[in-house]
Design a protein around this motif. Structure first.
Motif, mmCIF file in Angstrom:
data_model
loop_
_atom_site.group_PDB
_atom_site.id
_atom_site.type_symbol
_atom_site.label_atom_id
_atom_site.label_comp_id
_atom_site.label_asym_id
_atom_site.label_seq_id
_atom_site.Cartn_x
_atom_site.Cartn_y
_atom_site.Cartn_z
ATOM 1 N N ASN A 1 0.792 -1.332 -0.186
ATOM 2 C CA ASN A 1 -0.091 0.097 0.008
ATOM 3 C C ASN A 1 0.909 1.321 0.117
ATOM 4 O O ASN A 1 1.450 1.707 0.972
ATOM 5 C CB ASN A 1 -0.865 0.074 1.264
ATOM 6 N N MET A 2 0.659 2.091 -0.924
ATOM 7 C CA MET A 2 1.740 3.178 -1.109
ATOM 8 C C MET A 2 1.360 4.179 -0.256
ATOM 9 O O MET A 2 2.111 5.065 0.175
ATOM 10 C CB MET A 2 1.715 3.529 -2.911
ATOM 11 N N GLN A 3 0.162 4.314 0.208
ATOM 12 C CA GLN A 3 -0.190 5.366 1.079
ATOM 13 C C GLN A 3 0.201 5.232 2.566
ATOM 14 O O GLN A 3 0.668 6.018 3.394
ATOM 15 C CB GLN A 3 -1.773 5.641 1.223
ATOM 16 N N THR A 4 -0.105 3.813 3.154
ATOM 17 C CA THR A 4 0.263 3.417 4.401
ATOM 18 C C THR A 4 1.865 2.896 4.774
ATOM 19 O O THR A 4 1.988 2.738 5.554
ATOM 20 C CB THR A 4 -0.839 2.709 4.863
ATOM 21 N N GLY A 5 2.273 2.356 3.662
ATOM 22 C CA GLY A 5 3.523 1.714 3.495
ATOM 23 C C GLY A 5 3.254 0.046 4.132
ATOM 24 O O GLY A 5 4.336 -0.449 4.428
ATOM 25 N N GLU A 6 1.971 -0.285 4.258
ATOM 26 C CA GLU A 6 1.665 -1.655 4.457
ATOM 27 C C GLU A 6 1.992 -2.646 3.520
ATOM 28 O O GLU A 6 1.673 -2.531 2.540
ATOM 29 C CB GLU A 6 0.319 -1.771 4.948
ATOM 30 N N ILE A 7 2.508 -3.852 3.944
ATOM 31 C CA ILE A 7 2.880 -5.165 3.016
ATOM 32 C C ILE A 7 1.747 -6.064 3.379
ATOM 33 O O ILE A 7 1.516 -6.444 4.303
ATOM 34 C CB ILE A 7 4.082 -5.629 3.261
ATOM 35 N N ILE A 8 0.978 -6.120 2.452
ATOM 36 C CA ILE A 8 -0.024 -7.493 2.763
ATOM 37 C C ILE A 8 0.471 -8.651 1.676
ATOM 38 O O ILE A 8 0.527 -8.715 0.656
ATOM 39 C CB ILE A 8 -1.369 -7.037 2.074
ATOM 40 N N ILE A 9 0.629 -9.775 2.754
ATOM 41 C CA ILE A 9 1.331 -11.167 2.103
ATOM 42 C C ILE A 9 -0.122 -12.047 1.924
ATOM 43 O O ILE A 9 -1.042 -12.001 2.375
ATOM 44 C CB ILE A 9 1.901 -11.889 3.019
#
Length: 71
Positions: free
Chosen positions: A63-71
């Protein structure tokens, strides 16, 4: 190299360092190292997510806005 791809790759590396034992969305176990290297050519950048792919398909979403990686 694309800036968004680089950010996503760095976030993925950090994610695996913090979570060394991970089972991804394909049921593949990753222990202490990244077994599936994303390909910039196969990855896509959308409006919200960078989709990290390799020859086996989707590895993770970033997620480019939050910096979160979703596996």
């Amino acid at each position: 190299m694309n800036v968004h791809f680089n950010e996503a790759l760095e976030a993925l590396i950090l994610y695996f360092k913090e979570n060394p034992s991970v089972i991804d969305n394909n049921g593949v176990y990753h222990g202490e190292r990244i077994w599936v290297q994303p390909s910039e050519a196969l990855s896509t950048i959308g409006r919200k997510y960078v989709y990290l792919n390799n020859c086996n398909g989707l590895i993770a979403k970033y997620n480019m806005q939050t910096g979160e990686i979703i596996i």
